[in-house]
Scaffold this motif. Structure first.
Motif, mmCIF file in Angstrom:
data_model
loop_
_atom_site.group_PDB
_atom_site.id
_atom_site.type_symbol
_atom_site.label_atom_id
_atom_site.label_comp_id
_atom_site.label_asym_id
_atom_site.label_seq_id
_atom_site.Cartn_x
_atom_site.Cartn_y
_atom_site.Cartn_z
ATOM 1 N N ALA A 189 0.824 -1.219 0.000
ATOM 2 C CA ALA A 189 0.000 0.000 0.000
ATOM 3 C C ALA A 189 0.849 1.257 0.000
ATOM 4 O O ALA A 189 1.953 1.273 0.554
ATOM 5 C CB ALA A 189 -0.885 0.009 1.245
ATOM 6 N N ILE A 226 -7.393 1.591 2.584
ATOM 7 C CA ILE A 226 -6.298 2.232 1.834
ATOM 8 C C ILE A 226 -6.855 3.367 0.968
ATOM 9 O O ILE A 226 -6.326 4.472 0.937
ATOM 10 C CB ILE A 226 -5.555 1.179 0.974
ATOM 11 N N ILE A 276 -3.404 0.461 -3.751
ATOM 12 C CA ILE A 276 -3.131 -0.916 -3.324
ATOM 13 C C ILE A 276 -1.953 -1.511 -4.104
ATOM 14 O O ILE A 276 -1.557 -2.640 -3.853
ATOM 15 C CB ILE A 276 -4.373 -1.836 -3.458
#
Ligand SMILES: Cc1cc2nc3c(=O)[nH]c(=O)nc-3n(C[C@H](O)[C@H](O)[C@H](O)COP(=O)(O)OP(=O)(O)OC[C@H]3O[C@@H](n4cnc5c(N)ncnc54)[C@H](O)[C@@H]3O)c2cc1C
Length: 473
Positions: A346, A419, A426
């Protein structure tokens, strides 16, 4: 397949075509995460042989999966089972073609291993940027195609920032010679950027002209305990204020990883006694040893004074310096624990890394109280690698196979949302491959996905270049 094999053999010769049992080594990535199938691997030795391969495969209506070091972590370099694709390995295209210290540039074939570029650059008092744990296996073609990041992004940027020019064989067999060394070129669309991070879906990179940088031969690093995780960003800000461009790395390591690496890898000495939850590994670099040391000491002292840092050690020899960075290379949890982990690569805005990690940990432990949550990252880039062993107990935690899909699906969905709620990605540095194709649709707008599909169709209307990777048509 027999006719295809005959055509390839007649054109590339025995060294250029692999079949039978020898194909197996190309079918699983280096870490053993992703496997696929193929009956033929082609190993061209030149751009002309890549062109010939592309034309022969088009004639037989067979797809091509480009492969370099096969260290990618998202399944991009292995063909999906049953796809009938041919693997095109660039490993024989491994020549350094030109190195120009005055222009700070090096031109290489796509199969040159990253370590070889470092060695060549260092030999002429220059530095090469792309550096990460797989430096001894990853190749230039793969590193560019995944827009690799690694340990030097803070100082030099990602692979995208290192490429001056490319030569690419397009899906129709044409060669695009964009192998320029220009630092400035405002003559329109910057086409090379489409192939950087393109994961072999719109062409095969055969050569690259890469930037070099002034060599900063003196490195000195500090491993220290983070005294107050919530103020990690202040610690990073302090290092940057003091070090400026001399701050060459700022890595966050989990304390359990720092303790575990020397147990699992006895060649690495325990750098210090610590029961901290989080540590940082900070490196300052330069040409003047005294200046590097005084900057590092100033950082150490001020961080202590502000109660940002706990116990710490500063490397005092090349051996200690190397030990710290070998330890860093082994920090990924798959090197340390058995069992199946679910992973995230991330990125979030730099100033939100700690908040993100805390929320991610809370999320995982709320959903799976027994899980092992493990995170580390390149703090200066806002890049956090998270590994979750859903079983949690034992040596990394085994998972009951019957509910793995359900658990993974829920964890992935909830973490991806988290995220994105931070405005993050991602796919920070490992790419999309097959692993993230579907998940990525939640990150990008329909307009953005549409533009990506149009680019794919423009270059590869028949979908023969690394099908199923990066973007679905
Ligand atoms: C121990 C370890 C540590 C790692 N650490 C990092 C890290 O810190 N940062 C990071 O970014 N990555 C990291 N990686 C991931 C990996 O090394 C990178 O993704 C690397 O860029 C892949 O290079 P490769 O040569 O192995 O490419 P491959 O895995 O062979 O291929 C990757 C992708 O590029 C395509 N491709 C390969 N060659 C070409 C070509 N010539 N033309 C067009 N497409 C091509 C493939 O089809 C595939 O989609 C790590 C991997 C390992 C095993």
């Amino acid at each position: 397949m027999d006719k295809l094999y005959d055509d390839l053999l007649a054109t590339l010769g025995a060294k250029g075509v692999v079949q039978g049992n020898d194909v197996k080594t190309y079918l699983t990535d280096l870490q053993g995460f992703h496997s696929g199938s193929a009956e033929i691997v082609v190993r061209p030795a030149s751009t002309e042989e890549v062109v010939a391969t592309v034309k022969i495969c088009a004639k037989h209506n067979v797809a091509i999966v480009p492969q370099a070091g096969n260290t990618g972590l998202c399944g991009g370099a292995v063909p999906a089972a049953g796809s009938g694709a041919v693997i095109l390995s660039v490993s024989r295209m491994n020549q350094i073609l030109n190195i120009d210290p005055q222009c700070y540039a090096i031109t290489v074939e796509a199969g040159v291993i990253l370590q070889a570029v470092h060695d060549a650059a260092n030999g002429v008092d220059r530095a090469f940027a792309m550096d990460w744990g797989a430096r001894g296996s990853a190749m230039v073609g793969g590193a560019i195609s995944t827009n690799g990041g690694g340990l030097n992004v803070l100082r030099y940027g990602t692979a995208r920032d290192q490429v001056l020019g490319l030569e690419v064989v397009l899906p129709d067999g044409k060669v695009w010679n964009g192998l320029r060394t220009l630092r400035k070129d405002a003559s329109g669309y910057d086409l090379k950027q489409l192939f950087i991070g393109g994961e072999g879906t719109i062409g095969i990179i055969t050569k690259a002209c890469l930037k070099l940088h002034p060599l900063q031969p003196i490195d000195q690093s500090m491993l220290g305990e983070v005294a107050d995780f919530k103020r990690l960003n202040q610690l990073f800000g302090l290092a940057r204020d003091i070090g400026g461009d001399g701050l060459s790395a700022f890595e966050l390591l989990p304390g359990e990883g720092v303790r575990r690496v020397p147990q699992v890898k006895p060649a690495i000495s325990p750098p210090m006694e610590s029961d901290a939850e989080w540590c940082i590994l900070v490196r300052f670099s330069g040409r003047d040893a005294e200046q590097v040391e005084s900057q590092l000491m100033a950082f150490f002292q001020q961080a202590l004074d502000r109660e940002l840092l706990g116990n710490a050690i500063i490397s005092q020899s090349i051996a200690q310096e190397e030990n710290l960075w070998h330890l860093r290379d082994e920090i990924p949890a798959e090197n340390l624990y058995d069992g199946k982990a679910i992973k995230w690569d991330a990125s979030v805005p730099i100033d939100q890394v700690t908040e993100f990690i805390e929320q991610a940990k809370h999320l995982v432990l709320t959903l799976r109280p027994q899980a092992r949550f493990y995170a580390f990252g390149h703090i200066g880039d806002g890049n956090v690698h998270i590994l979750v062993f859903p079983g949690g107990d034992g040596d990394g935690g085994e998972i009951d196979a019957s509910d793995i899909d359900e658990i993974c699906a829920e964890l992935y969905a909830r973490m991806d949302q988290l995220i994105w709620s931070f405005g993050g990605s991602i796919c920070a540095e490992h790419g999309v491959g097959t692993e993230n194709v579907e998940r990525l649709t939640g990150q990008k707008s329909e307009t953005e996905l549409q533009m990506m599909r149009q680019i794919k169709r423009l270059f590869d209307p028949d979908g023969r270049m690394n099908p199923g990777k990066l973007i679905s048509m």
